[in-house]
Design a protein around this motif. Structure first.
Motif, short mmCIF file in Angstrom:
data_model
loop_
_atom_site.label_atom_id
_atom_site.label_comp_id
_atom_site.label_asym_id
_atom_site.label_seq_id
_atom_site.Cartn_x
_atom_site.Cartn_y
_atom_site.Cartn_z
N LEU A 146 -28.13 114.36 -12.61
CA LEU A 146 -27.10 113.51 -12.04
C LEU A 146 -27.40 113.15 -10.57
O LEU A 146 -27.81 114.01 -9.80
CB LEU A 146 -25.76 114.22 -12.14
N TYR A 147 -27.18 111.90 -10.24
CA TYR A 147 -27.47 111.33 -8.91
C TYR A 147 -28.96 111.43 -8.57
O TYR A 147 -29.34 111.31 -7.41
CB TYR A 147 -26.61 112.01 -7.82
N GLY A 148 -29.79 111.69 -9.59
CA GLY A 148 -31.23 111.81 -9.37
C GLY A 148 -31.69 113.25 -9.14
O GLY A 148 -32.89 113.51 -9.06
N MET A 149 -30.73 114.18 -9.04
CA MET A 149 -31.07 115.58 -8.75
C MET A 149 -31.53 116.29 -10.02
O MET A 149 -30.78 116.36 -10.99
CB MET A 149 -29.83 116.28 -8.17
N PRO A 150 -32.77 116.80 -10.05
CA PRO A 150 -33.25 117.45 -11.28
C PRO A 150 -32.42 118.68 -11.66
O PRO A 150 -32.04 119.48 -10.79
CB PRO A 150 -34.68 117.86 -10.91
N ALA A 151 -32.16 118.81 -12.95
CA ALA A 151 -31.48 120.01 -13.47
C ALA A 151 -32.46 121.19 -13.43
O ALA A 151 -33.65 121.01 -13.21
CB ALA A 151 -31.03 119.74 -14.90
N MET A 152 -31.95 122.41 -13.69
CA MET A 152 -32.81 123.61 -13.72
C MET A 152 -33.55 123.63 -15.05
O MET A 152 -33.16 124.36 -15.98
CB MET A 152 -31.96 124.87 -13.54
N MET A 153 -34.59 122.81 -15.14
CA MET A 153 -35.20 122.53 -16.44
C MET A 153 -35.89 123.72 -17.08
O MET A 153 -35.82 123.90 -18.29
CB MET A 153 -36.15 121.33 -16.35
N ASP A 154 -36.59 124.55 -16.31
CA ASP A 154 -37.27 125.71 -16.93
C ASP A 154 -36.27 126.58 -17.67
O ASP A 154 -36.51 126.98 -18.82
CB ASP A 154 -37.98 126.55 -15.86
N GLU A 155 -35.15 126.85 -17.02
CA GLU A 155 -34.13 127.71 -17.62
C GLU A 155 -33.46 127.03 -18.82
O GLU A 155 -33.23 127.66 -19.85
CB GLU A 155 -33.07 128.08 -16.57
N ILE A 156 -33.19 125.72 -18.69
CA ILE A 156 -32.58 124.97 -19.80
C ILE A 156 -33.53 124.94 -21.00
O ILE A 156 -33.13 125.20 -22.14
CB ILE A 156 -32.26 123.51 -19.36
N LEU A 157 -34.81 124.65 -20.72
CA LEU A 157 -35.79 124.55 -21.81
C LEU A 157 -36.02 125.91 -22.47
O LEU A 157 -36.25 125.99 -23.68
CB LEU A 157 -37.11 123.96 -21.30
N ALA A 158 -35.92 126.99 -21.69
CA ALA A 158 -36.09 128.33 -22.26
C ALA A 158 -34.95 128.65 -23.23
O ALA A 158 -35.19 129.18 -24.33
CB ALA A 158 -36.15 129.38 -21.14
N VAL A 159 -33.72 128.30 -22.86
CA VAL A 159 -32.59 128.53 -23.77
C VAL A 159 -32.76 127.66 -25.02
O VAL A 159 -32.57 128.13 -26.15
CB VAL A 159 -31.24 128.21 -23.06
N ALA A 160 -33.14 126.40 -24.82
CA ALA A 160 -33.33 125.49 -25.96
C ALA A 160 -34.41 126.00 -26.90
O ALA A 160 -34.25 125.97 -28.13
CB ALA A 160 -33.69 124.09 -25.45
N ALA A 161 -35.51 126.52 -26.32
CA ALA A 161 -36.62 127.02 -27.15
C ALA A 161 -36.20 128.27 -27.91
O ALA A 161 -36.55 128.46 -29.08
CB ALA A 161 -37.84 127.31 -26.27
N LYS A 162 -35.42 129.13 -27.25
CA LYS A 162 -34.95 130.36 -27.88
C LYS A 162 -34.17 130.04 -29.16
O LYS A 162 -34.30 130.71 -30.18
CB LYS A 162 -34.07 131.13 -26.89
N TRP A 163 -33.37 128.98 -29.11
CA TRP A 163 -32.55 128.61 -30.26
C TRP A 163 -33.22 127.55 -31.15
O TRP A 163 -32.68 127.20 -32.21
CB TRP A 163 -31.19 128.05 -29.77
N GLY A 164 -34.33 126.99 -30.69
CA GLY A 164 -34.99 125.94 -31.46
C GLY A 164 -34.18 124.65 -31.53
O GLY A 164 -34.08 124.02 -32.59
N ILE A 165 -33.60 124.26 -30.41
CA ILE A 165 -32.80 123.02 -30.36
C ILE A 165 -33.49 122.00 -29.44
O ILE A 165 -33.84 122.35 -28.31
CB ILE A 165 -31.36 123.30 -29.84
N PRO A 166 -33.70 120.76 -29.91
CA PRO A 166 -34.36 119.76 -29.07
C PRO A 166 -33.50 119.32 -27.87
O PRO A 166 -32.28 119.32 -27.94
CB PRO A 166 -34.62 118.58 -30.01
#
Ligand SMILES: *Cc1c(COP(=O)(O)O)cnc(C)c1O
Length: 386
Positions: A146-166
């Motif tokens: 939002l507003y161009g500010m990057p989200a905490m992607m490593d942490e978000i992607l780790a949770v997504a990978a743990k659950w197998g959700i795209p």
């Protein structure tokens, strides 16, 4: 009211747009598809993946809007009736509306207070709870920069990978923003860009879907051009959409690509100036990159106003600046507070509601000058108690 009108972010042409449009007219390519569409896609891909080997398989499909790109990502991920899709609550409604287009249910997740984007901890909690309650996993996660500010992607992607959700990255406001040296929109499974009139660059209206590979780009183009099967007659086996970008809009986009870096540098320079000037005002916090991993494009500059320390509310400042012809705006009202999504499940921690009540967006576009920024900050200072 002698001041010129100062907008939040107004479109600005490089001068090259007209040349690409003239070429398209000369060649009679005034249609959807065409050479500018192909070239704009190549230029975007190059820009987004340059120097990032892990993104080399990405392919870009340009479409009629950022909203269309989000919709297509959901279609490609097989989201349908009865499914749930997790979405950042603190965002513009266009992030969440396509979930409803597919007859699916949005599940809103609140923000962390460093980047203001989706909280990874709350995301994990929300998925755990959805699985317990419904017996199935959400089909996708929509995270927003939002507003161009990057989200905490490593942490978000780790949770997504743990659950197998795209993961779908809504980078509509974040063209040019980087996370750990990689461009936003290339970090998740799908990435969304917007070229609406108020965004970092414009095609008058348009968007792009950054796809994981050529196969998924082909499916994106198929769905965005009415899902016509390869027969001599019109044969349809899937519900399609008319979402492809026109060759004329892509001509404007190609012109804008020649000035993209300049636009981003301008937004960042204004951000640095705002940040420096606000450091001297007690009770006002300028929203800067929270860590060295994050490199925002500062599409809009945003501040938080502590009502106790300053004695003013964001609305007081907005009204005062409006009398000086300066456009400001409250931060996005969270989706879990919107009447259209009143029934949607939401996982909350108070962060986005607090941001909504204390925040303000300030002008940041290509037409805003350093003198404008100084004037805006000094006018805000006048309203704040010592
Ligand atoms: C602008 C925007 C969109 C939608 O893009 P359009 O091109 O206007 O359809 C989606 N998400 C966010 C966060 C936006 O700011």
């Amino acid at each position: 009211m002698s001041h010129k009108k100062i907008h939040l972010c107004l479109a600005h042409m490089s001068g090259n747009e007209q040349r690409f449009i003239d070429e398209a007219f000369a060649d009679n390519w005034v249609v959807p598809l065409g050479p500018n569409v192909d070239a704009f896609e190549v230029e975007l891909k190059q820009y987004l993946t340059d120097g990032n080997a892990s993104a080399s398989s990405k392919e870009v499909a340009v479409v009629s809007a950022g909203t269309a790109a989000i919709h297509l990502a959901l279609v490609l991920l097989g989201v349908g009736k009865g499914d749930e899709v997790i979405c950042q609550s603190f965002t513009f409604a266009a992030s969440a509306n396509p979930i409803a287009y597919q007859g699916a249910t949005p599940v809103f997740v609140d923000s962390e207070d460093a980047s203001w984007n989706m909280s990874p901890d709350l995301l994990d909690e929300a998925i755990t709870d959805r699985v317990a309650k419904t017996g199935k996993k959400p089909k996708a996660i929509i995270v927003v920069h939002l507003y161009g500010m990057p989200a905490m992607m490593d942490e978000i992607l780790a949770v997504a990978a743990k659950w197998g959700i795209p993961v779908i990255e809504d980078a509509a406001e974040a063209l040019g923003s980087e996370y750990k040296g990689k461009k936003c929109a290339t970090l998740g499974d799908y990435g969304v860009l917007s070229f609406n009139g108020n965004k970092m660059i414009t095609t008058s209206g348009g968007g792009a879907l950054v796809c994981p590979d050529m196969e998924s780009k082909k499916r994106c183009v198929f769905y965005s051009t009415q899902a016509r099967e390869p027969f001599p007659y019109y044969q349809h086996e899937h519900i399609g959409f008319n979402y492809r970008m026109s060759n004329i809009c892509a001509a404007i986009g190609r012109g804008q690509m020649t000035i993209l870096e300049e636009h981003i540098a301008h937004h960042r320079a204004l951000a640095a100036l705002y940040s420096e000037l606000f450091a001297e005002i007690d009770g006002i916090t300028y929203h800067s990159d929270p860590t060295p991993d994050s490199k925002s494009n500062f599409w809009l500059s945003t501040i938080l106003i502590d009502p106790k320390k300053t004695g003013v509310a964001p609305e007081d400042l907005r009204q005062h600046l409006q009398t000086l012809n300066v456009e400001t705006r409250p931060l996005w009202k969270p989706m879990h507070l919107q009447p259209i999504f009143a029934d949607a499940p939401a996982y909350l921690n108070g962060v986005s509601e607090n941001l909504f009540s204390q925040g303000l967006c300030l002008p940041s576009g290509p037409w805003v000058t350093p003198e404008d920024v100084k004037m805006i900050v000094s006018e805000i200072k006048k309203c704040v108690k010592d």
